[in-house]
Design a protein around this motif. Structure first.
Motif, short mmCIF file in Angstrom:
data_model
loop_
_atom_site.label_atom_id
_atom_site.label_comp_id
_atom_site.label_asym_id
_atom_site.label_seq_id
_atom_site.Cartn_x
_atom_site.Cartn_y
_atom_site.Cartn_z
N LEU A 1 0.82 -1.21 0.00
CA LEU A 1 0.00 0.00 0.00
C LEU A 1 0.86 1.26 0.00
CD1 LEU A 1 -2.92 -0.84 2.50
CD2 LEU A 1 -3.05 -0.66 0.01
N GLN A 2 2.10 1.11 0.49
CA GLN A 2 3.03 2.24 0.52
C GLN A 2 2.41 3.50 1.10
OE1 GLN A 2 5.60 2.79 -2.92
NE2 GLN A 2 4.84 0.86 -3.75
N LEU A 3 1.82 3.36 2.25
CA LEU A 3 1.16 4.50 2.87
C LEU A 3 2.18 5.47 3.46
CD1 LEU A 3 -1.78 2.71 4.73
CD2 LEU A 3 -1.75 3.68 2.42
N THR A 4 1.94 6.75 3.27
CA THR A 4 2.74 7.77 3.94
C THR A 4 2.27 7.83 5.40
OG1 THR A 4 1.13 9.51 3.48
CG2 THR A 4 2.82 9.10 1.80
N PRO A 5 3.06 8.44 6.27
CA PRO A 5 2.63 8.54 7.68
C PRO A 5 1.24 9.17 7.81
CG PRO A 5 4.93 9.16 7.49
CD PRO A 5 4.44 8.94 6.08
N ARG B 1 -13.26 5.49 8.55
CA ARG B 1 -13.19 4.18 7.90
C ARG B 1 -12.96 4.33 6.38
NH1 ARG B 1 -17.50 -0.21 9.65
NH2 ARG B 1 -15.77 -1.64 9.28
N ALA B 2 -11.89 5.05 6.04
CA ALA B 2 -11.55 5.26 4.63
C ALA B 2 -11.03 3.96 4.03
CB ALA B 2 -10.50 6.36 4.51
N VAL B 3 -11.49 3.67 2.82
CA VAL B 3 -11.05 2.46 2.13
C VAL B 3 -9.67 2.68 1.53
CG1 VAL B 3 -11.57 0.88 0.22
CG2 VAL B 3 -13.42 1.78 1.66
N GLN B 4 -8.78 1.70 1.73
CA GLN B 4 -7.41 1.79 1.24
C GLN B 4 -7.20 0.83 0.08
OE1 GLN B 4 -5.47 4.06 2.84
NE2 GLN B 4 -7.25 4.43 4.16
N SER B 5 -6.49 1.33 -0.96
CA SER B 5 -6.11 0.47 -2.09
C SER B 5 -4.73 0.90 -2.57
CB SER B 5 -7.11 0.64 -3.24
OG SER B 5 -8.25 -0.16 -3.04
N PRO B 6 -4.04 0.00 -3.27
CA PRO B 6 -2.77 0.42 -3.88
C PRO B 6 -3.09 1.48 -4.94
CG PRO B 6 -3.07 -1.96 -4.02
CD PRO B 6 -4.38 -1.40 -3.59
N ARG B 7 -2.22 2.48 -5.02
CA ARG B 7 -2.47 3.49 -6.05
C ARG B 7 -1.78 3.08 -7.34
NH1 ARG B 7 -0.63 7.79 -2.10
NH2 ARG B 7 0.24 5.81 -1.43
N ASP B 8 -2.46 3.33 -8.42
CA ASP B 8 -1.99 2.94 -9.73
C ASP B 8 -0.54 3.26 -10.00
OD1 ASP B 8 -3.76 1.55 -11.03
OD2 ASP B 8 -4.49 3.15 -12.34
N SER B 9 -0.21 4.49 -9.78
CA SER B 9 1.07 4.96 -10.27
C SER B 9 2.23 4.34 -9.52
CB SER B 9 1.12 6.48 -10.14
OG SER B 9 0.85 6.83 -8.79
N ARG B 10 2.02 4.03 -8.27
CA ARG B 10 3.17 3.64 -7.45
C ARG B 10 3.27 2.14 -7.21
NH1 ARG B 10 2.54 7.87 -2.90
NH2 ARG B 10 2.43 6.01 -1.62
N CYS B 11 2.16 1.48 -7.13
CA CYS B 11 2.27 0.13 -6.60
C CYS B 11 1.25 -0.82 -7.19
CB CYS B 11 2.15 0.14 -5.08
SG CYS B 11 0.90 1.28 -4.47
N ARG B 12 1.27 -0.96 -8.51
CA ARG B 12 0.35 -1.93 -9.08
C ARG B 12 0.77 -3.35 -8.70
NH1 ARG B 12 -1.10 -0.94 -14.80
NH2 ARG B 12 -1.93 0.88 -13.73
N LEU B 13 -0.20 -4.18 -8.43
CA LEU B 13 0.08 -5.56 -8.01
C LEU B 13 0.15 -6.48 -9.23
CD1 LEU B 13 -2.32 -5.74 -4.92
CD2 LEU B 13 0.17 -5.53 -4.90
N PRO B 14 0.80 -7.62 -9.10
CA PRO B 14 0.88 -8.57 -10.21
C PRO B 14 -0.51 -8.90 -10.76
CG PRO B 14 2.16 -9.35 -8.33
CD PRO B 14 1.43 -8.12 -7.88
N ALA C 1 -2.22 -8.33 4.95
CA ALA C 1 -2.27 -8.89 3.61
C ALA C 1 -0.87 -8.97 3.02
CB ALA C 1 -3.16 -8.05 2.70
N CYS C 2 -0.70 -9.84 2.07
CA CYS C 2 0.58 -9.95 1.39
C CYS C 2 0.33 -10.36 -0.07
CB CYS C 2 1.46 -10.99 2.10
SG CYS C 2 3.09 -11.20 1.35
N CYS C 3 1.10 -9.79 -0.96
CA CYS C 3 1.03 -10.16 -2.37
C CYS C 3 2.44 -10.19 -2.91
CB CYS C 3 0.16 -9.16 -3.13
SG CYS C 3 0.06 -9.49 -4.90
N GLU C 4 2.88 -11.32 -3.41
CA GLU C 4 4.28 -11.48 -3.78
C GLU C 4 4.44 -12.34 -5.01
OE1 GLU C 4 7.28 -10.55 -2.56
OE2 GLU C 4 6.39 -9.24 -1.05
N VAL C 5 5.55 -12.14 -5.71
CA VAL C 5 6.02 -13.13 -6.67
C VAL C 5 7.32 -13.68 -6.10
CG1 VAL C 5 6.75 -13.60 -9.03
CG2 VAL C 5 5.02 -11.85 -8.57
#
Lengths: 482, 482
Positions: free
Chosen positions: B47-51, B63-76, B97-101
């Motif tokens: 998610l690469q969240l800033t502080p 209760r804001a929904v969090q997602s990876p942002r397109d530009s920085r951290c697209r998932l496989p 959560a974890c997502c890895e290759v």
């Protein structure tokens, strides 16, 4: 139809002692066999075989197919039945069968004029290591089911939820809400004031019937244990029973017989088989927790083959009670013991002894030339599946098929469904013989034809050399027959 | 796509000690979180969240929904992910959560230039009673899976059946048939002479992967046990992991998270939940065989509600480890103990303590104000289901959905499939954001909207107050992304 069926008021002798049931099972006058002498050869009473016919049914060479004859012994609902003896693997046919209509009389205060209901019952028992257990189970299991249901007569006929708690008096199934429901805080609350206490689990009528059937199997097994010495009961048996009660079929299975429904050409499995392979994890879990049950001969781990002493230190595939997959482990001294579960498919055995892991009897069964008992690993509890007959419109071609493993060893659901549809098409829908014709055809096709190289199927593969017994129960007509 | 994914050469420190993994998990430079201080609040690295963003994600009110942002951290595979914190039931979001290759390098003789393969990995961890176990599992489970697969590199890439036995040298996956196969009689027979000894069980490549995953869960649990004191790891977690390897998905589940595939509108369940209700018979069986595990507080029997002392002698519904139905028994002194399994649905608890019966951690969990341990009843082993991606043509709308119970508590398979199809329709098939949009919509619809009477769904029912985490993995495009 009922004229030819004994709607027996089944009553087990008090204490489930050694007495024969109060009423011999149905099939017409003179057909009851009473208490057979130890290991006597007998066939289901409803077949009404003459001594000559009995000899013919006992012939391993001819393997003549047996069915009830129309004129003398039609079964309820025009049920079809057929059986054939094995090709020589045991002296007599070790399968047994029972078909009954049983009246469940409410347990009464005075024994006079009480309420009750009927259930229909069909069962197959596939014996092993002796015929005693199968014969006794075929004579008594339905009586144990009846006995378990007797306390439920009022409850099952009352549409309100079953009471969680009953007064200590066993002679009443009273549903007086003020007597049977208590709230958690200790105050007594009538059912209609608090329909269901929020920490009280809902229990359905159906699950009471399932519990009754489960406990009936247990009591049957206990009775075999208690009477095996005095009655010279040898061996054990798989048990597959279908009970029709208040619009629902309850199919209870303990062993490797099999039941399927064929409805509008669709196959609905009504049982699963209990074998060392399908019950591996339960058996391994028990062996892990109770290693003393293994003697010093067996390991609870499963290996794909025997390990040889010279392989110590190598790595071998194994799986334990937690695993469905396989992994490698370093072979240690303990792994040289024989695996609890060994072999594959029909050859899978528990402790190198038995190929089924549920059933009745087998109280004296031990691992060959050892003092290790098998019974602690066997479960006498069936899995019960329910089919609600009122949920569907059934046509005369919809059937429930029960078969011992002699049938299923050489065929499968789809082939059986094909034979059912093929045979039924060639008889009028209202011909009461058509289900018997299906049963006979199923048995014949699994047995095959005797050729030079043994019993052969149409595709020239080996036919079933086992005893084969089949019930074909029509689902379309219960209303007409009860 | 791979540019944004760390194809980590995963290596667990020898002995699986307290060291952090040799490679922090992927997501781009600077995103690794190393060893967090005890119970530190953290969110998935990808998610690469800033502080500032981290504080916002930690806000129970918004209760804001969090997602990876397109530009920085697209998932496989353009995997979609979204999460939201609970409504206040715990201080922080206890899901991880974890997502890895992950690259699996063959265990080498010299450590130089060996063969290997990649697997894709997605996992959700739903923590309870502390965040330590979930955080550690999210950092390490894939490394344990990698470690288990390292000995299988050659075997899995060789189309011939896996060897049953391997030489003791752990550093080789050699498939030299003369070294690895022995016949039962003691003679050595090369594989090609006797393809498979008739008393040797066939083991598939697939079942080796399943075994590797099962054992990886066990090693993960062992590591949590060993390091829980030094690392101040509290609590336990459910674990749901999807592994894509050589054309197949392996979905491993231990707990009450849930995975389904939606293919051409059809729903294929890829997991089942493990709770006191679904695992009742296993738990009762263990309690029966090891009554000392219950202290003197619990009975292994199940009753529909608590029994009061004044009900002694009455008859109450019960079921034991053998039963699926219910029956009446006379209430005895022992039945007044608290039932091992109690409550219904989401409120079902084992020993009045825990609502899930499989997962990682919980080594110190005890029944409240007692010395009775819960862990012996919990299994860390997952059930692994396999989906062969090569057996079907997949379109861009076919997805695998993983969700923690926060999602499933307020919705069901069918509703989720409806949302998936609805959202995907409104985006171009090649829009890589579309799966993230699905994940966000699923989270938003389960969370609901804050109204005066709390978080409410569109139908005004109560929204999920739990942490909610969702992966949406497209099945149509693996070939494009690996």
């Amino acid at each position: 139809m009922l004229l030819r069926v004994r709607a027996a008021v089944a009553q087990l002798a008090a204490g489930l002692g050694a007495q024969p049931p109060a009423e011999p099972r149905g099939g017409g006058a003179g057909a009851g066999r009473g208490s057979p002498p130890p290991a006597a050869f007998c066939r289901p009473a409803f077949l009404q075989l003459t001594p000559e016919e009995l000899r013919r049914a006992d012939d391993h060479t001819g393997r003549a197919v047996q069915s009830p004859r129309d004129s003398r012994c039609r079964l309820p609902w025009s049920t079809g039945y057929a059986e054939v003896i094995n090709a020589g693997k045991s002296q007599h046919n070790e399968d047994q069968a029972c078909c009954e209509v049983v009246f469940v009389e409410q347990r009464s205060r005075e024994g006079s004029g009480e309420k009750g209901f009927y259930f229909h019952y069909w069962a197959l028992f596939d014996g092993h290591a002796g015929s005693g257990a199968a014969v006794m189970a075929s004579e008594r299991l339905h009586l144990h089911i009846c006995e378990q249901l007797r306390d439920l007569v009022e409850i099952l006929q009352d549409p309100s939820p079953p009471p969680i708690c009953l007064p200590p008096d066993t002679r009443t199934g009273s549903a007086d809400p003020n007597q049977v429901s208590y709230a958690e805080d200790g105050g007594e609350v009538p059912n209609d004031a608090v329909p269901r206490f929020h920490l009280e689990k809902a229990v359905s009528h159906e699950s009471l019937v399932i519990g009754a059937i489960e406990n009936a199997f247990k009591h049957m097994d206990d009775q075999i244990e208690q009477e095996r010495a005095s009655q010279h009961l040898a061996g054990g048996c798989c048990a597959l029973a279908a009970i029709y009660l208040m619009g629902k079929f309850y199919v209870a299975n303990a062993g490797d017989s099999r039941a399927i429904i064929i409805r509008n050409g669709e196959i609905i499995p009504m049982s699963r088989e209990f074998t060392p392979e399908t019950e591996r994890q339960r058996l391994q879990f028990l062996a892990l927790l109770r290693p003393e049950l293994l003697g010093k001969e067996f390991t609870h781990l499963e290996f794909p083959r025997r390990i040889q002493p010279k392989e110590l230190g190598k790595k071998m595939l194994y799986r334990d009670q937690n695993m469905n997959g396989w992994a490698y482990k370093k072979i240690e001294e303990d792994d040289l013991k024989f695996p609890l579960i060994f072999g594959e498919g029909k050859k899978a055995r528990m402790m190198a002894t038995i190929g089924v892991t549920r059933g009745l009897g087998d109280h004296d069964l031990k691992v060959f030339s050892s003092n290790i008992h098998i019974k602690p690993f066997l479960s006498c509890f069936p899995e019960v599946r329910v089919y609600d007959l009122t949920q569907y419109e059934h046509c005369p071609d919809d059937v429930l098929v029960l078969g011992t493993d002699g049938l299923w060893d050489v065929t499968n659901d789809k082939e059986v469904a094909g034979v059912v549809m093929e045979v039924l098409t060639s008889y009028e829908p209202n011909d009461p013989c058509r289900y018997t014709m299906v049963a006979q055809e199923l048995v014949v096709r699994s047995r095959g034809v005797l050729k030079e190289r043994g019993w052969r199927l149409a595709n020239d593969k080996l036919g079933s050399g086992d005893d084969i017994s089949v019930f074909v129960i029509p689902l379309g007509g219960p209303g007409n027959y009860t």
